[in-house]
Design a protein around this motif. Structure first.
Motif, PDB file in Angstrom:
ATOM      1  N   ARG A  78      30.650  68.009  94.701  1.00  0.00           N
ATOM      2  CA  ARG A  78      31.209  68.470  95.955  1.00  0.00           C
ATOM      3  C   ARG A  78      31.803  68.317  96.781  1.00  0.00           C
ATOM      4  N   ALA A  79      31.562  66.426  96.687  1.00  0.00           N
ATOM      5  CA  ALA A  79      32.096  65.557  98.223  1.00  0.00           C
ATOM      6  C   ALA A  79      33.274  65.601  98.111  1.00  0.00           C
ATOM      7  N   ARG A 103      25.718  64.281  89.435  1.00  0.00           N
ATOM      8  CA  ARG A 103      24.924  62.846  88.745  1.00  0.00           C
ATOM      9  C   ARG A 103      23.692  63.545  88.783  1.00  0.00           C
ATOM     10  N   ASP A 130      37.272  61.688  95.158  1.00  0.00           N
ATOM     11  CA  ASP A 130      36.184  61.526  95.618  1.00  0.00           C
ATOM     12  C   ASP A 130      35.623  60.769  96.489  1.00  0.00           C
ATOM     13  N   MET A 132      33.234  59.014  96.976  1.00  0.00           N
ATOM     14  CA  MET A 132      32.069  57.779  96.694  1.00  0.00           C
ATOM     15  C   MET A 132      32.584  57.281  95.103  1.00  0.00           C
ATOM     16  N   ALA A 134      31.300  54.909  91.895  1.00  0.00           N
ATOM     17  CA  ALA A 134      29.776  54.577  91.840  1.00  0.00           C
ATOM     18  C   ALA A 134      30.042  53.543  90.846  1.00  0.00           C
ATOM     19  N   THR A 135      29.018  54.549  89.710  1.00  0.00           N
ATOM     20  CA  THR A 135      29.302  54.080  88.078  1.00  0.00           C
ATOM     21  C   THR A 135      30.137  54.144  88.200  1.00  0.00           C
ATOM     22  N   GLY A 136      31.298  54.863  88.106  1.00  0.00           N
ATOM     23  CA  GLY A 136      32.963  55.788  87.539  1.00  0.00           C
ATOM     24  C   GLY A 136      32.340  56.731  86.613  1.00  0.00           C
ATOM     25  N   SER A 138      31.872  59.856  86.945  1.00  0.00           N
ATOM     26  CA  SER A 138      32.392  60.633  87.288  1.00  0.00           C
ATOM     27  C   SER A 138      33.344  60.251  87.508  1.00  0.00           C
TER      28      SER A 138
END
Ligand code: PRP
Ligand code: URA
Length: 209
Positions: A78-79, A103, A130, A132, A134-136, A138
């Motif tokens: 959603r972000a 996530r 997107d 953010m 982070a881990t990649g 998504s």
């Protein structure tokens, strides 16, 4: 492989600091997310091709420019919606596809819950949104889905990225271009970006516990 572009601008430095501040409440968070998103998107669209276009001004005929290719925006829900509103202000008639991912709280592995993508062709310019990275997980998953549908060049627009996520995405998608407002230090043990800004979706949509 293209190195990520980090967009440096005093307005980004200012607004990103407001976003990172834990005291910032949702209405202000939304406003500053819009400012940073717009500036990042200006940079993310810098390489778009234009074609000549003849017009008549009130005074003369002249050759101007129009965007050459079809651009498709794909927010990762959603972000990513926070960046979509900014994208629609800049690309007024952009078609929009949606990828819904969430996530897992414990494993940080993304779960897909929605997908609606318009027809893609190899010469369409796809702008994945997107905030953010982070881990990649998504964005890796999102790019796989878009490539399965025939996507050509992919540009990823983010606000805050972790080195781990950048490495993963570029390792699996060396053809992708990443444009971000910041590259932070690392991920913590919960796979959150440090120093980061916390859970973007919760802060933007006012759903923090
Ligand atoms: C956040 C963010 C990214 C993802 C990044 O979404 O918007 O999509 O985490 O993390 P990753 O790089 O480790 O995959 P989240 O899953 O929290 O869902 P939300 O946007 O609905 O809040
Ligand atoms: N998603 C967020 O919203 N923030 C992080 O730091 C990592 C993933």
């Amino acid at each position: 492989m293209t190195e990520p572009t980090v967009v440096c601008h005093p307005l980004i430095a200012h607004s990103l600091t407001v976003l990172r501040d834990r005291e910032t409440q949702t209405p202000t968070f939304r406003q500053h997310a819009a400012i940073v998103s717009k500036i990042v998107l200006v940079e993310a669209t810098r390489l778009l091709a234009v074609k000549e276009h003849v017009i008549n001004t009130p005074l003369a005929t002249m050759t101007g420019s129009r965007l050459r290719d079809r651009i498709v925006a794909v927010p990762v829900l959603r972000a990513g919606l926070a960046m979509l509103f900014a994208a629609q202000d800049l690309l007024l008639d952009v078609p929009v596809g949606f990828i819904g991912l969430e996530r897992d709280e414990h494993t940080a592995v993304p779960r897909s819950y929605y997908e609606k993508i318009p027809r893609l062709e190899v010469d369409h310019q796809v702008l994945v949104l997107d905030p953010m990275l982070a881990t990649g997980g998504s964005l890796d998953d999102s790019l796989n889905r878009l490539k399965d549908r025939g996507a050509g060049p992919l540009t990823l627009a983010c606000l805050v990225a972790a080195p781990e996520g950048i490495e993963r995405v570029l390792d699996r998608h060396p053809d992708a271009r990443i444009v971000t407002a910041a590259i932070d230090e690392k991920l913590d043990e919960n796979k959150f970006i440090v120093p980061g800004l916390g859970d973007f979706g919760d802060r933007y949509f006012g759903t923090e516990e």
